[in-house]
Design a protein around this motif. Structure first.
Motif, short mmCIF file in Angstrom:
data_model
loop_
_atom_site.label_atom_id
_atom_site.label_comp_id
_atom_site.label_asym_id
_atom_site.label_seq_id
_atom_site.Cartn_x
_atom_site.Cartn_y
_atom_site.Cartn_z
N TRP A 153 0.83 -1.23 -0.04
CA TRP A 153 0.05 -0.01 0.09
C TRP A 153 0.79 1.23 -0.07
O TRP A 153 0.28 2.52 -0.22
CB TRP A 153 -1.09 -0.14 0.97
CG TRP A 153 -2.19 -0.73 0.81
CD1 TRP A 153 -2.78 -1.89 1.43
CD2 TRP A 153 -3.46 -0.46 0.04
NE1 TRP A 153 -3.73 -2.45 0.88
CE2 TRP A 153 -4.16 -1.48 0.05
CE3 TRP A 153 -3.39 0.66 -0.98
CZ2 TRP A 153 -5.36 -1.65 -0.75
CZ3 TRP A 153 -4.69 0.72 -1.35
CH2 TRP A 153 -5.50 -0.25 -1.59
N ARG A 203 -8.10 0.15 1.97
CA ARG A 203 -6.77 0.61 1.99
C ARG A 203 -6.11 0.23 3.20
O ARG A 203 -6.66 0.29 4.35
CB ARG A 203 -6.71 2.26 1.98
CG ARG A 203 -5.43 2.74 1.86
CD ARG A 203 -5.19 4.33 1.81
NE ARG A 203 -3.87 4.67 1.77
CZ ARG A 203 -3.25 4.88 0.53
NH1 ARG A 203 -3.64 4.14 -0.44
NH2 ARG A 203 -1.90 5.08 0.64
N VAL A 216 -1.35 2.55 -7.08
CA VAL A 216 -1.52 2.86 -5.44
C VAL A 216 -1.00 4.25 -5.29
O VAL A 216 -1.50 5.08 -4.74
CB VAL A 216 -0.26 2.00 -4.73
CG1 VAL A 216 -0.24 2.60 -3.24
CG2 VAL A 216 -0.89 0.69 -4.82
N GLU A 228 -3.14 7.37 -3.84
CA GLU A 228 -2.54 8.45 -2.73
C GLU A 228 -2.73 9.87 -3.35
O GLU A 228 -3.25 10.61 -2.28
CB GLU A 228 -1.10 8.06 -2.54
CG GLU A 228 -1.08 6.64 -1.81
CD GLU A 228 0.60 6.43 -1.59
OE1 GLU A 228 1.44 7.38 -2.04
OE2 GLU A 228 0.82 5.58 -0.68
N GLU A 262 -6.31 10.69 -3.15
CA GLU A 262 -6.54 11.00 -1.72
C GLU A 262 -6.18 12.11 -1.10
O GLU A 262 -6.94 13.00 -0.39
CB GLU A 262 -6.11 9.54 -0.83
CG GLU A 262 -6.62 9.88 0.65
CD GLU A 262 -6.17 8.65 1.50
OE1 GLU A 262 -5.93 8.91 2.76
OE2 GLU A 262 -5.77 7.52 0.73
#
Length: 383
Positions: free
Chosen positions: A185, A251, A298, A302, A305
């Motif tokens: 992650w 996540r 990933v 990120e 996000e």
């Protein structure tokens, strides 16, 4: 089991069951080991595994991740006394039918996925649920493996695999890597160093060739991958399940969840299959895209996000600014009103002064005039 472990199990149970009321009807859990999702005090629960309790404790005796003393007593096992392996339906059907079947980290192990799903459907009542927890290949030791294909699934079914195939055993042994979920992650690349050397892979294949059951991940998959597999299997007429739920992997986690619903035997299968395929298309469309190169996906997630966090902060800042601006405008309006009130008050005061001043000055003028006249009479030269 300590409090932390108990909390983890409780959370997983909630994710897997997804509100299913297992107190209604009989339930079967496949491969519960030491941490069953269903406990016997939750309802009418049965357990099944590949071997009996003694065999499980022997198999997992050196596995640090399994507390062998906590492995539950299984009611049915697939391995017969002669070493051959029965199907799931052969092992558990006499005690069925079941309203719910729970399989946590099971479907990726089964040698023949089609036969396994058919077996589960055979022992379920109409509308019964199959509740799945599935490891996401991208976040575990399967990270270097290619996803399972429908062709591989069909081949295993065509061959009637009762134990994992040579392909599955070799791929599992040769490509497994130490790849913690947290590292995945974080966007790390899977390591090149394999868990097992080539000699270990050769030994495992030799065991498979002797007819031994070599446990491994036969079907590495992901949410989108499983959705695609099931869609084809349903449309091909091989699986009598509709899919109600396939979740994205949360996540920081390494598994996802699914709920399958057994077709009703009394309804037209083609109609039910068409409905199931359409529903699956909708579920798949809602899943995150998995096509981009790993681990860039990933990192993109990120960044997305972070963007969402910044957008929320900006929205809060804009709301505070709007509030402050409105307060400033109100204060300015009040100040301007006060100034206007003061100006009007001064104007009124000047107007009053203008009216009062003449009345005050006339007596004074008369008095000054009288004084001046008197002074004039008193000056010399005037009589």
């Amino acid at each position: 089991m300590d409090d932390t472990a108990a909390a983890i199990v409780a959370t997983r149970r909630q994710h897997i069951l997804d509100g299913t009321d297992v107190t209604q009807g009989r339930s079967l859990e496949i491969g519960p080991l030491a941490t069953p999702i269903l406990t016997r005090d939750m309802g009418d629960v049965r357990y099944v595994d590949v071997v009996d309790l003694a065999g499980l404790r022997e198999h997992y005796g050196t596995d640090a991740t399994v507390v062998t003393e906590d492995i539950v007593e299984v009611d049915f096992w697939l391995t017969r006394e002669d070493g051959t392996v029965s199907t799931l339906a052969e092992a558990v059907a006499p005690d069925g039918p079941y309203h719910h079947v729970v399989a946590s980290h099971v479907i990726e192990h089964v040698p023949d996925m089609v036969r396994w799903l058919q077996d589960v459907a055979d022992v379920l009542v109409d509308g019964g649920s199959l509740l799945l927890a599935v490891p996401d290949r991208r976040f575990c030791f399967d990270a270097l493996r290619s996803p399972a294909t429908v062709g591989q699934v069909l081949q295993a079914h065509h061959d009637g695999d009762r134990i994992p195939s040579v392909r599955a055993v070799y791929d599992y042994a040769r490509t497994s890597v130490e790849f913690p979920t947290a590292a995945a992650w974080a966007g790390a690349w899977p390591p090149e160093q394999r868990t097992a050397p080539l000699d270990r892979a050769r030994t495992m294949v030799a065991q498979q060739q002797q007819g031994l059951y070599v446990d491994c991940h036969v079907w590495p998959t992901s949410p989108v991958g499983l959705a695609d597999l099931l869609a084809d299997l349903v449309e091909l007429g091989l699986v009598d399940f509709g899919v109600e739920r396939i979740t994205a992997t949360q996540r920081g986690h390494h598994e996802f969840y699914g709920t399958l619903r057994r077709f009703h035997r009394g309804r037209d299968r083609h109609v039910q299959a068409a409905e199931a395929v359409a529903a699956l298309a909708g579920l798949r469309a809602d899943l995150p895209d998995e096509d981009r190169t790993w681990p860039h996906q990933v990192r993109e997630a990120e960044l997305l996000e972070q963007q969402q966090v910044l957008e929320r902060r900006l929205a809060r800042a804009e709301a505070r600014l709007a509030t402050a601006t409105a307060a400033r405008d109100r204060a300015r309006e009040q100040r301007d009103r006060a100034r206007r009130d003061r100006r009007r008050a001064r104007a009124r005061a000047r107007g009053l002064a203008a009216l009062v001043e003449p009345q005050r000055t006339r007596p004074a003028v008369r008095l000054v005039g009288g004084v001046r006249r008197r002074l004039g009479r008193l000056r010399p030269g005037r009589g």
